[in-house]
Design an enzyme around this catalytic site. Structure first.
Site, PDB file in Angstrom:
ATOM      1  N   ILE A  54      24.534  44.397  46.681  1.00 43.73           N
ATOM      2  CA  ILE A  54      23.145  44.495  46.194  1.00 43.73           C
ATOM      3  C   ILE A  54      23.067  45.597  45.129  1.00 43.73           C
ATOM      4  CG2 ILE A  54      20.731  44.891  46.824  1.00 43.73           C
ATOM      5  CD1 ILE A  54      21.463  44.240  49.714  1.00 43.73           C
TER       6      ILE A  54
ATOM      7  N   GLU B 230      27.603  52.572  42.573  1.00 45.18           N
ATOM      8  CA  GLU B 230      26.750  51.458  43.004  1.00 45.18           C
ATOM      9  C   GLU B 230      27.263  50.823  44.298  1.00 45.18           C
ATOM     10  OE1 GLU B 230      23.802  49.377  43.470  1.00 45.18           O
ATOM     11  OE2 GLU B 230      23.753  50.035  41.381  1.00 45.18           O
TER      12      GLU B 230
ATOM     13  N   GLY C 280      37.294  40.816  59.259  1.00 42.02           N
ATOM     14  CA  GLY C 280      37.346  41.820  58.201  1.00 42.02           C
ATOM     15  C   GLY C 280      36.029  42.535  57.965  1.00 42.02           C
TER      16      GLY C 280
ATOM     17  N   GLY D 195      32.483  43.755  53.736  1.00 44.75           N
ATOM     18  CA  GLY D 195      33.619  43.013  53.198  1.00 44.75           C
ATOM     19  C   GLY D 195      33.966  43.443  51.783  1.00 44.75           C
TER      20      GLY D 195
ATOM     21  N   LYS E 243      24.503  56.422  53.332  1.00 41.81           N
ATOM     22  CA  LYS E 243      23.803  55.611  52.331  1.00 41.81           C
ATOM     23  C   LYS E 243      22.336  56.031  52.199  1.00 41.81           C
ATOM     24  CE  LYS E 243      26.906  51.775  53.382  1.00 41.81           C
ATOM     25  NZ  LYS E 243      27.059  50.493  54.078  1.00 41.81           N
TER      26      LYS E 243
END
Length: 430
Positions: free
Chosen positions: A138, A131, A189, A305, A208
């Site tokens: 999300i 995931e 970051g 992040g 993705k």
């Protein structure tokens, strides 16, 4: 009495480090929600001496992650090394063959080897959960696999890289150039401090897209060569001109079925400031799905992040602890379709073309004549002279044209001495 679940964490970069801290501090919450106690019995990284926010327990540290399997009885393994091959692949394969559940945010690994790894997970009746590999915090993959499972999805697209989105947003807000804003992203970051190339060149978003395609269309992860462009060539000048046109530049990942052929792409897009996607700024990600009977669904959240990524990793952990043994792609790998690729040369868009030229008579007509020769018609034209340097910027918005037309045309412009650099091309969405 609660069953004790043994956990290993391999890779202690930004994500692995944050995750390990979450596992240690949220043990009570996890037990409350699942009825299972967790115990981190092994961690692995290249160096135990690297500066981290908390000390790593030397008793459970392994420099070689493969040693973990010889000395521990592990139930669940987190892989956070992040490589598409090498030790990342070996660790995940070894875990699955050893009937150990695997959770990973590694989109490079899944987008390259997801088909084979999913088959291995199914064979050994364990979970391969990823995931966190798409859109940070999300829950987009779970939404497709479960919440939208009975829908026929035709298109999925959106902002899939928080680093790129932050850079484009911050260039607009701060009036600073690409290099200056990239440094900010690294300090905060949001971008890798060493080599942020994969975030900037479109590869991260494209990995993705491939994962989203497989889930949305019940298909195998494709290996087709596709159109992929990043944001490295976007200049502050383009951001400002887009602003004048009431547009914004966004790096979009797009996957859709066109005549039952798979079309996947990542590239910068000019979108209306009034559109939904045009107002997703900073490190936020947004994924838009079009399907039947649901219509259009939108999911939005932070995409860059270690915090959002760890949120998804822990969500996968809770799913496994609750006993949800699932097929990695929602259906059996043996039933996934192999989709033929859509011919990218037929991809049609309106275009933003920026030319930096010598300020002399006849240059504009040279450009428009060349466009006309390739059946590219001009919709809007902006010419800004720079008298001091005897140069000019010409921006042309075209009517819709094919990829074939525009690339044939641009290759000719490279040979024109009146055009000072390769023209900047950005497609318009819609």
């Amino acid at each position: 009495m609660s069953k004790l679940i043994n956990i290993a964490v391999v890779g202690l970069g930004q994500v692995g480090n944050y995750l390990l801290n979450e596992l240690n501090t949220k043990k009570r919450d996890i037990e409350l929600k699942t009825g299972k106690k967790i115990n981190v019995v092994a961690v692995s990284a290249r160096s135990i001496n690297k500066k981290r926010k908390f000390k790593v327990n030397k008793k459970i540290f392994y420099k070689n992650p493969l040693e973990i399997f010889k000395k521990n009885n592990i139930d669940i393994l987190f892989e956070a090394i992040g490589l598409s091959d090498g030790v990342s692949k070996k660790v995940v394969e070894t875990a699955l063959k050893s009937k150990i559940h695997v959770i990973t945010p590694n989109k490079a690994l899944i987008s390259k080897h997801g088909n084979e790894l999913a088959k291995l997970a199914e064979k050994n009746k364990v979970n391969l959960e990823f995931e966190a590999s798409v859109a940070g915090g999300i829950p987009i993959l779970r939404s497709i696999k479960e919440g939208l499972a009975t829908n026929k999805i035709s298109k999925v697209y959106g902002i899939l890289n928080g680093t790129s989105n932050y850079i484009l947003s911050e260039m607009e807000n701060s009036n600073e150039n690409f290099a200056e804003v990239l440094k900010k992203a690294q300090i905060l970051g949001y971008a890798e401090p060493g080599n942020p190339k994969l975030d900037l060149n479109g590869f991260d978003a494209f990995a993705k897209v491939r994962i989203l395609s497989a889930l949305a269309f019940n298909s195998k992860i494709s290996k087709h060569k596709c159109l992929m462009e990043g944001i490295e060539k976007i200049e502050l000048k383009d951001i400002k001109i887009a602003n004048q046109l009431d547009l914004r530049i966004k790096l979009l990942g797009i996957s859709e079925l066109k005549n039952n052929h798979l079309f996947e792409t990542v590239h910068p897009c000019l979108v209306s400031k009034k559109s939904y996607i045009g107002n997703v700024n900073g490190v936020m990600n947004a994924v838009i799905l079009q399907g039947k009977p649901v219509g259009e669904s939108v999911l939005q959240g932070e995409g860059a992040g270690p915090g959002p990524t760890s949120s998804s990793l822990l969500s996968d952990l809770l799913s496994i602890l609750r006993g949800n043994i699932k097929k990695p792609f929602g259906v059996s790998v043996s039933k996934l379709k192999s989709l033929k690729p859509y011919n990218v040369n037929n991809y049609v868009n309106s275009l933003y073309l920026r030319f930096e030229v010598k300020d002399k008579p006849g240059v504009l007509s040279e450009i428009t004549n060349r466009l006309a020769k390739y059946k590219i018609s001009v919709k809007r034209l902006i010419q800004t002279p720079d008298k001091k340097n005897n140069k000019a910027t010409i921006v042309i918005i075209t009517h819709k044209t094919s990829e074939t037309n525009i690339h044939n045309c641009l290759s000719i412009f490279k040979k024109n001495k009146n055009i000072l650099k390769t023209p900047t091309l950005i497609r318009l969405l819609g």
